[in-house]
Design an enzyme around this catalytic site. Structure first.
Site, PDB file in Angstrom:
ATOM      1  N   LEU A   9       1.982   2.331  -8.824  1.00 34.99           N
ATOM      2  CA  LEU A   9       0.592   2.579  -9.221  1.00 34.99           C
ATOM      3  C   LEU A   9       0.501   3.764 -10.170  1.00 34.99           C
ATOM      4  O   LEU A   9      -0.181   3.700 -11.191  1.00 34.99           O
ATOM      5  CB  LEU A   9      -0.274   2.841  -7.992  1.00 34.99           C
ATOM      6  CG  LEU A   9      -0.780   1.590  -7.292  1.00 34.99           C
ATOM      7  CD1 LEU A   9      -1.318   1.930  -5.921  1.00 34.99           C
ATOM      8  CD2 LEU A   9      -1.840   0.908  -8.117  1.00 34.99           C
ATOM      9  N   GLU A  10       1.190   4.835  -9.840  1.00 30.20           N
ATOM     10  CA  GLU A  10       1.136   6.027 -10.682  1.00 30.20           C
ATOM     11  C   GLU A  10       1.712   5.746 -12.060  1.00 30.20           C
ATOM     12  O   GLU A  10       1.121   6.100 -13.081  1.00 30.20           O
ATOM     13  CB  GLU A  10       1.887   7.170 -10.013  1.00 30.20           C
ATOM     14  CG  GLU A  10       1.799   8.468 -10.787  1.00 30.20           C
ATOM     15  CD  GLU A  10       2.459   9.635 -10.079  1.00 30.20           C
ATOM     16  OE1 GLU A  10       2.486  10.723 -10.692  1.00 30.20           O
ATOM     17  OE2 GLU A  10       2.940   9.479  -8.954  1.00 30.20           O
TER      18      GLU A  10
END
Length: 129
Positions: A9-10
């Site tokens: 996600l990051e």
């Protein structure tokens, strides 16, 4: 991008910001609208180990940045053509020039002989118990 845990996600969010902001201002010959960032996750939601409300919020944030999130898909192969994945019983190929893997990889089989603690396919480093 494969695996929608915290790292996936990051990284996908950061890449989306770079594609939409940095590249747009710094490179005249790159069209950021052509960049597609697709985050694939085998589970039914992103950030599986986290509370459902946090998972939903995280997915909404990266989607707002332009990341396409595919859930319930399992990557079966990565090669020069791109990513092959299964969605249920159907197998699909997603053409890609660049693939980033952010999923957990199991340790090498020889690691089982090391005198260290093991936890869920992770090997504890000395002094990290």
């Amino acid at each position: 991008m494969s695996e929608a845990g915290a790292t996936g996600l990051e990284l996908s969010g950061a890449l989306a910001e770079i594609a939409q902001e940095t590249l747009r201002h710094d490179f005249r010959k790159i069209d950021p609208q052509k960049a597609r960032i697709i985050l694939m996750e085998g589970a039914p939601r992103v950030l599986g180990p986290f509370p459902e409300d946090l998972s939903a919020k995280a997915e909404k944030l990266v989607t707002r940045l332009g990341v396409e999130v595919l859930k319930g898909v399992m990557v079966t192969n990565i090669d020069a053509r791109g990513v092959t994945f299964k969605r249920g019983e159907l197998s699909e190929v997603l053409a890609a020039k660049t693939v980033l893997w952010a999923g957990v990889s199991p340790p090498h089989p020889l690691a089982g002989n090391w005198p260290s603690a093991r936890n869920r396919n992770r090997i504890a480093a000395a002094g990290s118990r």
